[in-house]
Write a protein that holds these residues in place. Structure first.
Motif, PDB file in Angstrom:
ATOM      1  N   ARG A   1       0.824  -1.212   0.000  1.00  0.00           N
ATOM      2  CA  ARG A   1       0.000   0.000   0.000  1.00  0.00           C
ATOM      3  C   ARG A   1       0.859   1.262   0.000  1.00  0.00           C
ATOM      4  N   ALA A   2       1.966   1.244   0.732  1.00  0.00           N
ATOM      5  CA  ALA A   2       2.829   2.429   0.761  1.00  0.00           C
ATOM      6  C   ALA A   2       3.313   2.764  -0.648  1.00  0.00           C
ATOM      7  N   ARG A   3       3.678   1.751  -1.391  1.00  0.00           N
ATOM      8  CA  ARG A   3       4.158   1.967  -2.760  1.00  0.00           C
ATOM      9  C   ARG A   3       3.043   2.537  -3.646  1.00  0.00           C
ATOM     10  N   LEU A   4       1.814   2.056  -3.435  1.00  0.00           N
ATOM     11  CA  LEU A   4       0.686   2.573  -4.219  1.00  0.00           C
ATOM     12  C   LEU A   4       0.418   4.037  -3.900  1.00  0.00           C
ATOM     13  N   VAL A   5       0.525   4.393  -2.626  1.00  0.00           N
ATOM     14  CA  VAL A   5       0.315   5.794  -2.239  1.00  0.00           C
ATOM     15  C   VAL A   5       1.416   6.666  -2.836  1.00  0.00           C
ATOM     16  N   GLN A   6       2.645   6.175  -2.815  1.00  0.00           N
ATOM     17  CA  GLN A   6       3.746   6.933  -3.428  1.00  0.00           C
ATOM     18  C   GLN A   6       3.507   7.103  -4.928  1.00  0.00           C
ATOM     19  N   TYR A   7       3.065   6.042  -5.574  1.00  0.00           N
ATOM     20  CA  TYR A   7       2.807   6.130  -7.017  1.00  0.00           C
ATOM     21  C   TYR A   7       1.655   7.091  -7.298  1.00  0.00           C
ATOM     22  N   ALA A   8       0.614   7.042  -6.454  1.00  0.00           N
ATOM     23  CA  ALA A   8      -0.521   7.953  -6.637  1.00  0.00           C
ATOM     24  C   ALA A   8      -0.059   9.405  -6.574  1.00  0.00           C
ATOM     25  N   GLY A   9       0.836   9.691  -5.639  1.00  0.00           N
ATOM     26  CA  GLY A   9       1.348  11.049  -5.525  1.00  0.00           C
ATOM     27  C   GLY A   9       2.183  11.450  -6.717  1.00  0.00           C
ATOM     28  N   ALA A  10       3.010  10.541  -7.185  1.00  0.00           N
ATOM     29  CA  ALA A  10       3.888  10.858  -8.315  1.00  0.00           C
ATOM     30  C   ALA A  10       3.112  10.967  -9.625  1.00  0.00           C
ATOM     31  N   SER A  11       2.109  10.126  -9.792  1.00  0.00           N
ATOM     32  CA  SER A  11       1.372  10.092 -11.058  1.00  0.00           C
ATOM     33  C   SER A  11       0.158  11.017 -11.072  1.00  0.00           C
ATOM     34  N   LEU A  12      -0.218  11.498  -9.902  1.00  0.00           N
ATOM     35  CA  LEU A  12      -1.423  12.308  -9.718  1.00  0.00           C
ATOM     36  C   LEU A  12      -2.705  11.514  -9.979  1.00  0.00           C
ATOM     37  N   ASP A  13      -2.584  10.183 -10.023  1.00  0.00           N
ATOM     38  CA  ASP A  13      -3.765   9.318 -10.121  1.00  0.00           C
ATOM     39  C   ASP A  13      -4.148   8.937  -8.696  1.00  0.00           C
ATOM     40  N   ARG A  14      -5.025   9.709  -8.092  1.00  0.00           N
ATOM     41  CA  ARG A  14      -5.392   9.496  -6.690  1.00  0.00           C
ATOM     42  C   ARG A  14      -6.745   8.800  -6.548  1.00  0.00           C
ATOM     43  N   ASN A  15      -7.122   8.054  -7.556  1.00  0.00           N
ATOM     44  CA  ASN A  15      -8.385   7.323  -7.492  1.00  0.00           C
ATOM     45  C   ASN A  15      -8.392   6.453  -6.234  1.00  0.00           C
ATOM     46  N   ARG A  16      -9.479   6.510  -5.498  1.00  0.00           N
ATOM     47  CA  ARG A  16      -9.552   5.819  -4.209  1.00  0.00           C
ATOM     48  C   ARG A  16      -9.456   4.307  -4.327  1.00  0.00           C
ATOM     49  N   ILE A  17      -9.715   3.745  -5.488  1.00  0.00           N
ATOM     50  CA  ILE A  17      -9.599   2.283  -5.638  1.00  0.00           C
ATOM     51  C   ILE A  17      -8.162   1.805  -5.436  1.00  0.00           C
ATOM     52  N   HIS A  18      -7.212   2.743  -5.448  1.00  0.00           N
ATOM     53  CA  HIS A  18      -5.804   2.371  -5.298  1.00  0.00           C
ATOM     54  C   HIS A  18      -5.296   2.491  -3.862  1.00  0.00           C
ATOM     55  N   TRP A  19      -6.120   3.002  -2.944  1.00  0.00           N
ATOM     56  CA  TRP A  19      -5.618   3.144  -1.569  1.00  0.00           C
ATOM     57  C   TRP A  19      -6.681   3.009  -0.494  1.00  0.00           C
ATOM     58  N   ASP A  20      -7.967   3.066  -0.850  1.00  0.00           N
ATOM     59  CA  ASP A  20      -9.042   3.063   0.145  1.00  0.00           C
ATOM     60  C   ASP A  20      -9.815   1.744   0.034  1.00  0.00           C
ATOM     61  N   GLU A  21      -9.495   0.817   0.919  1.00  0.00           N
ATOM     62  CA  GLU A  21     -10.076  -0.527   0.851  1.00  0.00           C
ATOM     63  C   GLU A  21     -11.614  -0.534   0.929  1.00  0.00           C
ATOM     64  N   PRO A  22     -12.241   0.157   1.891  1.00  0.00           N
ATOM     65  CA  PRO A  22     -13.718   0.145   1.909  1.00  0.00           C
ATOM     66  C   PRO A  22     -14.311   0.697   0.607  1.00  0.00           C
ATOM     67  N   PHE A  23     -13.710   1.745   0.059  1.00  0.00           N
ATOM     68  CA  PHE A  23     -14.210   2.303  -1.193  1.00  0.00           C
ATOM     69  C   PHE A  23     -14.038   1.300  -2.337  1.00  0.00           C
ATOM     70  N   ALA A  24     -12.878   0.671  -2.413  1.00  0.00           N
ATOM     71  CA  ALA A  24     -12.620  -0.303  -3.490  1.00  0.00           C
ATOM     72  C   ALA A  24     -13.644  -1.441  -3.435  1.00  0.00           C
TER      73      ALA A  24
END
Length: 148
Positions: free
Chosen positions: A31-54
């Motif tokens: 998950r830490a890597r996904l959050v880092q990637y979300a920040g770098a790519s600006l793809d902050r879709n919740r399906i990549h870090w928020d388990e209840p939302f996914a």
């Protein structure tokens, strides 16, 4: 500690033949890597870090970004070629998501086989196979590298 002045070794096309297998690699995704990637790519879709939302949108859990998976897989060719700048073409299709459970993360297994070598242009075509949890996650993953 002195900085290394070693020049990375770029693979030579003359040393490659059709059927050569690239050394496989495993890339751990958490998950830490996904959050880092979300920040770098600006793809902050919740399906990549928020388990209840996914799960609420029908996914089994949080999933890795497709572009993250694609980029992680091609690092095998970059390292094999000796320089990321040697990869001149790369394309794939996403066949399944990489599900990333909170506790264990996921392992992306990547392997590659040389499918063509053009001695004149020194372009080498590599077919990649990427799997996670035993399932193929990329289809028709093909990279072309221009070697020395």
């Amino acid at each position: 500690m002195p900085e290394s002045t070693a020049v990375p070794r770029v693979r030579r096309a003359a040393d490659v033949t059709v059927g050569d297998e690239l050394p496989s690699t495993t890339i751990h995704v958490d998950r830490a890597r996904l959050v880092q990637y979300a920040g770098a790519s600006l793809d902050r879709n919740r399906i990549h870090w928020d388990e209840p939302f996914a799960k609420a949108v029908g996914l089994p859990d949080v999933i890795a970004h497709g572009m993250f998976t694609m980029g992680a897989a091609v690092t095998l060719v970059c390292e094999w070629a000796g320089d990321a700048g040697r990869v001149v073409e790369y394309g794939t299709r996403f066949t399944r998501p990489v599900v990333v459970p909170y506790e264990s993360g996921a392992d992306l297994e990547v392997s590659g086989v040389v499918k063509a070598v053009d001695p004149e242009s020194r372009r080498v075509t590599v077919e990649l196979t990427a799997t996670a949890a035993g399932e193929k996650v990329l289809g028709r993953a093909v990279a072309v590298a221009r070697l020395d």
